[in-house]
Design a protein around this motif. Structure first.
Motif, PDB file in Angstrom:
ATOM      1  N   SER A  71       0.833  -1.200   0.000  1.00  0.00           N
ATOM      2  CA  SER A  71       0.000   0.000   0.000  1.00  0.00           C
ATOM      3  C   SER A  71       0.870   1.253   0.000  1.00  0.00           C
ATOM      4  O   SER A  71       1.945   1.284   0.617  1.00  0.00           O
ATOM      5  N   TYR A  72       0.398   2.277  -0.705  1.00  0.00           N
ATOM      6  CA  TYR A  72       1.033   3.595  -0.676  1.00  0.00           C
ATOM      7  C   TYR A  72      -0.070   4.636  -0.562  1.00  0.00           C
ATOM      8  O   TYR A  72      -0.971   4.687  -1.410  1.00  0.00           O
ATOM      9  N   ASN A  73      -0.046   5.430   0.498  1.00  0.00           N
ATOM     10  CA  ASN A  73      -1.132   6.373   0.767  1.00  0.00           C
ATOM     11  C   ASN A  73      -0.851   7.788   0.288  1.00  0.00           C
ATOM     12  O   ASN A  73      -1.555   8.723   0.661  1.00  0.00           O
ATOM     13  N   GLY A  74       0.183   7.943  -0.538  1.00  0.00           N
ATOM     14  CA  GLY A  74       0.553   9.264  -1.029  1.00  0.00           C
ATOM     15  C   GLY A  74       1.671   9.896  -0.248  1.00  0.00           C
ATOM     16  O   GLY A  74       2.296  10.866  -0.704  1.00  0.00           O
ATOM     17  N   LYS A  75       1.959   9.335   0.925  1.00  0.00           N
ATOM     18  CA  LYS A  75       3.043   9.852   1.763  1.00  0.00           C
ATOM     19  C   LYS A  75       4.036   8.755   2.136  1.00  0.00           C
ATOM     20  O   LYS A  75       5.241   8.931   2.024  1.00  0.00           O
ATOM     21  N   VAL A  76       3.507   7.625   2.607  1.00  0.00           N
ATOM     22  CA  VAL A  76       4.361   6.509   3.029  1.00  0.00           C
ATOM     23  C   VAL A  76       3.807   5.206   2.464  1.00  0.00           C
ATOM     24  O   VAL A  76       2.628   5.113   2.109  1.00  0.00           O
ATOM     25  N   ALA A  77       4.668   4.203   2.416  1.00  0.00           N
ATOM     26  CA  ALA A  77       4.275   2.884   1.901  1.00  0.00           C
ATOM     27  C   ALA A  77       4.360   1.854   3.012  1.00  0.00           C
ATOM     28  O   ALA A  77       5.119   2.005   3.979  1.00  0.00           O
ATOM     29  N   GLY A  78       3.568   0.814   2.869  1.00  0.00           N
ATOM     30  CA  GLY A  78       3.590  -0.267   3.835  1.00  0.00           C
ATOM     31  C   GLY A  78       3.169  -1.565   3.177  1.00  0.00           C
ATOM     32  O   GLY A  78       2.603  -1.575   2.081  1.00  0.00           O
ATOM     33  N   CYS A  79       3.451  -2.659   3.840  1.00  0.00           N
ATOM     34  CA  CYS A  79       3.067  -3.971   3.306  1.00  0.00           C
ATOM     35  C   CYS A  79       2.505  -4.815   4.435  1.00  0.00           C
ATOM     36  O   CYS A  79       2.697  -4.530   5.624  1.00  0.00           O
ATOM     37  N   GLY A  80       1.800  -5.857   4.056  1.00  0.00           N
ATOM     38  CA  GLY A  80       1.234  -6.767   5.040  1.00  0.00           C
ATOM     39  C   GLY A  80       0.932  -8.109   4.419  1.00  0.00           C
ATOM     40  O   GLY A  80       0.866  -8.239   3.192  1.00  0.00           O
ATOM     41  N   GLY A  81       0.752  -9.088   5.266  1.00  0.00           N
ATOM     42  CA  GLY A  81       0.444 -10.423   4.772  1.00  0.00           C
ATOM     43  C   GLY A  81      -0.173 -11.273   5.861  1.00  0.00           C
ATOM     44  O   GLY A  81      -0.052 -10.975   7.054  1.00  0.00           O
ATOM     45  N   ILE A  82      -0.861 -12.330   5.437  1.00  0.00           N
ATOM     46  CA  ILE A  82      -1.548 -13.203   6.373  1.00  0.00           C
ATOM     47  C   ILE A  82      -1.452 -14.648   5.906  1.00  0.00           C
ATOM     48  O   ILE A  82      -1.551 -14.926   4.704  1.00  0.00           O
ATOM     49  N   LEU A  83      -1.213 -15.561   6.844  1.00  0.00           N
ATOM     50  CA  LEU A  83      -1.107 -16.995   6.564  1.00  0.00           C
ATOM     51  C   LEU A  83      -2.305 -17.704   7.170  1.00  0.00           C
ATOM     52  O   LEU A  83      -2.658 -17.482   8.338  1.00  0.00           O
ATOM     53  N   ARG A  84      -2.950 -18.583   6.366  1.00  0.00           N
ATOM     54  CA  ARG A  84      -4.106 -19.331   6.849  1.00  0.00           C
ATOM     55  C   ARG A  84      -4.007 -20.793   6.441  1.00  0.00           C
ATOM     56  O   ARG A  84      -3.406 -21.118   5.412  1.00  0.00           O
ATOM     57  N   ALA A  95       2.878  -6.948   9.376  1.00  0.00           N
ATOM     58  CA  ALA A  95       2.694  -5.639   8.755  1.00  0.00           C
ATOM     59  C   ALA A  95       3.930  -4.809   9.036  1.00  0.00           C
ATOM     60  O   ALA A  95       4.564  -4.956  10.093  1.00  0.00           O
ATOM     61  N   GLY A  96       4.292  -3.957   8.082  1.00  0.00           N
ATOM     62  CA  GLY A  96       5.486  -3.147   8.298  1.00  0.00           C
ATOM     63  C   GLY A  96       5.646  -2.054   7.261  1.00  0.00           C
ATOM     64  O   GLY A  96       4.984  -2.058   6.218  1.00  0.00           O
ATOM     65  N   PRO A  97       6.534  -1.096   7.539  1.00  0.00           N
ATOM     66  CA  PRO A  97       6.764   0.019   6.627  1.00  0.00           C
ATOM     67  C   PRO A  97       7.712  -0.356   5.493  1.00  0.00           C
ATOM     68  O   PRO A  97       8.511  -1.290   5.614  1.00  0.00           O
ATOM     69  N   VAL A  98       7.620   0.374   4.404  1.00  0.00           N
ATOM     70  CA  VAL A  98       8.515   0.178   3.260  1.00  0.00           C
ATOM     71  C   VAL A  98       9.039   1.545   2.839  1.00  0.00           C
ATOM     72  O   VAL A  98       8.275   2.497   2.701  1.00  0.00           O
ATOM     73  N   GLU A 107       4.541  -4.106  -2.636  1.00  0.00           N
ATOM     74  CA  GLU A 107       4.073  -5.460  -2.954  1.00  0.00           C
ATOM     75  C   GLU A 107       5.236  -6.452  -2.930  1.00  0.00           C
ATOM     76  O   GLU A 107       5.127  -7.546  -2.379  1.00  0.00           O
ATOM     77  N   LEU A 108       6.339  -6.066  -3.540  1.00  0.00           N
ATOM     78  CA  LEU A 108       7.515  -6.949  -3.578  1.00  0.00           C
ATOM     79  C   LEU A 108       8.048  -7.216  -2.174  1.00  0.00           C
ATOM     80  O   LEU A 108       8.333  -8.360  -1.811  1.00  0.00           O
ATOM     81  N   HIS A 109       8.198  -6.153  -1.391  1.00  0.00           N
ATOM     82  CA  HIS A 109       8.700  -6.317  -0.027  1.00  0.00           C
ATOM     83  C   HIS A 109       7.769  -7.199   0.802  1.00  0.00           C
ATOM     84  O   HIS A 109       8.231  -8.044   1.578  1.00  0.00           O
ATOM     85  N   GLY A 110       6.462  -6.994   0.634  1.00  0.00           N
ATOM     86  CA  GLY A 110       5.515  -7.793   1.389  1.00  0.00           C
ATOM     87  C   GLY A 110       5.593  -9.274   1.051  1.00  0.00           C
ATOM     88  O   GLY A 110       5.552 -10.126   1.941  1.00  0.00           O
ATOM     89  N   LEU A 111       5.723  -9.589  -0.229  1.00  0.00           N
ATOM     90  CA  LEU A 111       5.795 -10.983  -0.645  1.00  0.00           C
ATOM     91  C   LEU A 111       7.102 -11.624  -0.172  1.00  0.00           C
ATOM     92  O   LEU A 111       7.106 -12.756   0.312  1.00  0.00           O
ATOM     93  N   ILE A 112       8.199 -10.906  -0.297  1.00  0.00           N
ATOM     94  CA  ILE A 112       9.488 -11.429   0.166  1.00  0.00           C
ATOM     95  C   ILE A 112       9.455 -11.698   1.667  1.00  0.00           C
ATOM     96  O   ILE A 112       9.924 -12.738   2.143  1.00  0.00           O
ATOM     97  N   TYR A 113       8.892 -10.758   2.421  1.00  0.00           N
ATOM     98  CA  TYR A 113       8.827 -10.932   3.875  1.00  0.00           C
ATOM     99  C   TYR A 113       7.906 -12.100   4.228  1.00  0.00           C
ATOM    100  O   TYR A 113       8.203 -12.893   5.129  1.00  0.00           O
ATOM    101  N   GLY A 114       6.794 -12.213   3.511  1.00  0.00           N
ATOM    102  CA  GLY A 114       5.872 -13.304   3.779  1.00  0.00           C
ATOM    103  C   GLY A 114       6.493 -14.673   3.525  1.00  0.00           C
ATOM    104  O   GLY A 114       6.293 -15.618   4.302  1.00  0.00           O
TER     105      GLY A 114
END
Length: 220
Positions: A71-84, A95-98, A107-114
């Motif tokens: 996600s990018y809200n116009g100021k900062v970016a972040g990523c998140g993921g969930i395992l089920r 969840a964390g900042p990018v 998106e890339l950072h989130g997938l790598i971290y996940g």
């Protein structure tokens, strides 16, 4: 009189453009009253074609599912993921900042971290779902090249080589839990990992709806 002629000219011009397929029924969203002027009669069928049911599918019993989002809200970016798991029960989330200013990087950072979490927890069969089609294109083609994110894409491919995986696309409407986590990540100073009983309330509620099989409506 000139005003009436102007209106008639505009209507005739738009009818011509519609007949030539330059403008389409989707361009009339919220303007159903003008449909008859363009010869559009089957309104309900057109509306039906714009809607699509999206549900979160559960993995097979010996697989776990990883959904990620950036996600990018116009100021900062972040990523998140969930395992089920195959019951749709949440196993883990993060969840964390990018550092960056666009969603694809997140998106890339989130997938790598996940994937790193899957490896850390010992999960070897992982069904990955992302709504960034570009990630699938880069993973499925050896010819595509992205100089700006070359090292991240290379790291992603290397990490994936350590597990058995399949990766598919999911529409944004069905990826609500990962989306909510990514938005939270925009506000964090560092990565946060959550066990099942620690998941933020908004994400926990969405996860319950997903587990129950609640359908989401995607409007085209």
């Amino acid at each position: 009189m000139p005003l009436v002629l102007s209106v008639l000219f505009v209507i005739k011009l738009r009818c011509t453009l519609y007949a030539s397929d330059i403008i389409k029924p989707q361009n009339f969203k919220g303007c159903c009253k003008v449909f008859p002027y363009f010869g559009i009669s089957n309104i309900s069928a057109l509306i039906e074609r714009r809607d699509r049911i999206v549900t979160l599918l559960k993995p097979d019993p010996d697989w776990i599912k990883l959904n990620t989002y950036g996600s990018y809200n116009g100021k900062v970016a972040g990523c998140g993921g969930i395992l089920r798991n195959h019951f749709g029960k949440v196993i883990y989330a993060f969840a964390g900042p990018v550092s960056g200013n666009y969603a694809f990087l997140a998106e890339l950072h989130g997938l790598i971290y996940g994937i790193s979490i899957c490896i850390k927890l010992g999960f070897n069969r992982v069904w990955i779902e992302v709504d960034a089609m570009l990630i699938l294109h880069y993973l499925n083609s050896s010819k595509l090249f992205n100089a700006e994110n070359f090292y991240l894409i290379r790291q992603l491919k290397q990490d994936l080589s350590n597990i058995n995986f399949k990766i598919t696309h999911i529409f944004h409407e069905g990826n609500g839990c990962a989306d909510a986590l990514a938005k939270l990540g925009c506000n964090y100073l560092d990565y946060c990992e959550f066990h099942e009983d620690e998941i933020p309330m908004v994400v926990k509620g969405l996860a319950r709806l997903d587990r129950a099989g609640l359908p989401y409506i995607r409007h085209h």
